[in-house]
Design a protein around this motif. Sequence first.
Motif, PDB file in Angstrom:
ATOM      1  N   GLU A  10      -3.542   0.626  -3.398  1.00 26.85           N
ATOM      2  CA  GLU A  10      -3.401  -0.729  -2.862  1.00 26.85           C
ATOM      3  C   GLU A  10      -3.023  -1.680  -3.981  1.00 26.85           C
ATOM      4  O   GLU A  10      -3.688  -1.721  -5.015  1.00 26.85           O
TER       5      GLU A  10
ATOM      6  N   SER B 242       0.861  -1.183   0.000  1.00 25.45           N
ATOM      7  CA  SER B 242       0.000   0.000   0.000  1.00 25.45           C
ATOM      8  C   SER B 242       0.892   1.226   0.000  1.00 25.45           C
ATOM      9  O   SER B 242       1.928   1.244   0.664  1.00 25.45           O
TER      10      SER B 242
ATOM     11  N   HIS C 194       4.869  -0.975   2.412  1.00 23.44           N
ATOM     12  CA  HIS C 194       4.099   0.258   2.615  1.00 23.44           C
ATOM     13  C   HIS C 194       5.010   1.466   2.452  1.00 23.44           C
ATOM     14  O   HIS C 194       6.157   1.436   2.895  1.00 23.44           O
TER      15      HIS C 194
ATOM     16  N   SER D 100      -4.388   7.232  -2.031  1.00 28.35           N
ATOM     17  CA  SER D 100      -3.842   5.980  -1.519  1.00 28.35           C
ATOM     18  C   SER D 100      -4.028   4.900  -2.572  1.00 28.35           C
ATOM     19  O   SER D 100      -5.044   4.873  -3.276  1.00 28.35           O
TER      20      SER D 100
END
Length: 127
Positions: free
Chosen positions: A48, A39, A122, A46
């Motif tokens: 994913e 992510s 991340h 954002s």
Amino acid sequence: MERAGSVGVELEAFMVEYGRRTNAHDVGRLRELIADDASYWFTDGSYEGVEAIAGAVQRTFEEIRDEIYTISDVRWVHVSADFAVVRYRFHWVGFVDGQRREGRGRGTNALARRDGRWQVVHEHLST
């Protein structure tokens, strides 16, 4: 790096390579360093999964021409044999709509060793 040893050497090398591939503007080579289930949190949204992340990065490469991206003030928050967290400052300079632009901010990456190699799981960038 606060923690020495082979893991520290591997992580430092990973971050150098991550920066090098970012500056090569080749999403295909950069995505090899990103986990499939990663992510990424950017100022604009954002993302994913590696496909969505690669699309966002490609759009950035297309928007900012001749971008040079640098990281500095690298601090390892946590390091273990299979997981690490790093925070840093970033700076970019390039051309947007033919005009020279630049920006800076802070970044945090979580890295995991999977199948014997480090990958970003991340990333959070903020300006």
